[in-house]
Design a protein around this motif. Structure first.
Motif, PDB file in Angstrom:
ATOM      1  N   THR A 179       1.262  -3.392   7.842  1.00 41.59           N
ATOM      2  CA  THR A 179      -0.144  -3.633   8.154  1.00 41.59           C
ATOM      3  C   THR A 179      -0.811  -4.439   7.047  1.00 41.59           C
ATOM      4  N   GLU A 180      -0.553  -4.060   5.799  1.00 39.95           N
ATOM      5  CA  GLU A 180      -1.126  -4.784   4.661  1.00 39.95           C
ATOM      6  C   GLU A 180      -0.596  -6.215   4.611  1.00 39.95           C
ATOM      7  N   HIS A 181       0.678  -6.394   4.880  1.00 35.46           N
ATOM      8  CA  HIS A 181       1.277  -7.729   4.878  1.00 35.46           C
ATOM      9  C   HIS A 181       0.624  -8.607   5.942  1.00 35.46           C
ATOM     10  N   LYS A 182       0.409  -8.074   7.124  1.00 33.93           N
ATOM     11  CA  LYS A 182      -0.240  -8.842   8.197  1.00 33.93           C
ATOM     12  C   LYS A 182      -1.653  -9.241   7.792  1.00 33.93           C
ATOM     13  N   ARG A 183      -2.387  -8.315   7.131  1.00 34.83           N
ATOM     14  CA  ARG A 183      -3.755  -8.609   6.702  1.00 34.83           C
ATOM     15  C   ARG A 183      -3.765  -9.728   5.662  1.00 34.83           C
ATOM     16  N   VAL A 184      -2.887  -9.628   4.680  1.00 35.03           N
ATOM     17  CA  VAL A 184      -2.820 -10.643   3.619  1.00 35.03           C
ATOM     18  C   VAL A 184      -2.373 -11.979   4.194  1.00 35.03           C
ATOM     19  N   LEU A 185      -1.417 -11.959   5.107  1.00 33.52           N
ATOM     20  CA  LEU A 185      -0.939 -13.186   5.730  1.00 33.52           C
ATOM     21  C   LEU A 185      -2.046 -13.853   6.542  1.00 33.52           C
ATOM     22  N   THR A 214      -5.971 -18.231   6.973  1.00 37.70           N
ATOM     23  CA  THR A 214      -7.347 -18.697   7.111  1.00 37.70           C
ATOM     24  C   THR A 214      -7.736 -19.604   5.951  1.00 37.70           C
ATOM     25  N   LEU A 215      -7.386 -19.205   4.732  1.00 40.39           N
ATOM     26  CA  LEU A 215      -7.699 -20.031   3.558  1.00 40.39           C
ATOM     27  C   LEU A 215      -6.988 -21.382   3.631  1.00 40.39           C
ATOM     28  N   LEU A 216      -5.740 -21.376   4.059  1.00 44.34           N
ATOM     29  CA  LEU A 216      -5.003 -22.626   4.192  1.00 44.34           C
ATOM     30  C   LEU A 216      -5.645 -23.518   5.249  1.00 44.34           C
ATOM     31  N   GLU A 217      -6.038 -22.933   6.365  1.00 49.64           N
ATOM     32  CA  GLU A 217      -6.681 -23.715   7.421  1.00 49.64           C
ATOM     33  C   GLU A 217      -7.981 -24.334   6.923  1.00 49.64           C
TER      34      GLU A 217
END
Length: 89
Positions: free
Chosen positions: A33-39, A44-47
């Protein structure tokens, strides 16, 4: 081997092993769950960074023989990209 041994164990040992297995599975679920949130945040930041870079490219760059766009031209270019989400249509 563990699958052969576990069914033969009875009583408190089995319950202790089951509790341990449950705790490992719960921890893995939290990590996923944490990995999905960070990803998602990184995506979003990359976009946003790519969107800004695209705006900067369309906005003009100072250099030899290159004219920098005026603030009005830059604002119109940004508005166009906002409307089309950067898609060339």
């Amino acid at each position: 081997r563990i699958n052969q041994v576990l069914p033969t164990i009875t009583g408190e040992e089995t319950r202790a092993i089951q509790r341990w297995m449950r705790s490992v599975i719960d921890r893995l679920d939290r990590y996923k769950t944490e990995h999905k949130r960070v990803l998602k945040e990184a995506t979003t930041l990359l976009e946003l960074a790519l969107w800004k870079a695209n705006l900067d490219d369309k906005g003009g760059v100072e250099g030899e023989g290159v004219r920098t766009k005026t603030s009005g031209e830059l604002e119109r270019a940004r508005e166009e990209v906002r409307v089309t989400s950067g898609a060339s249509i």
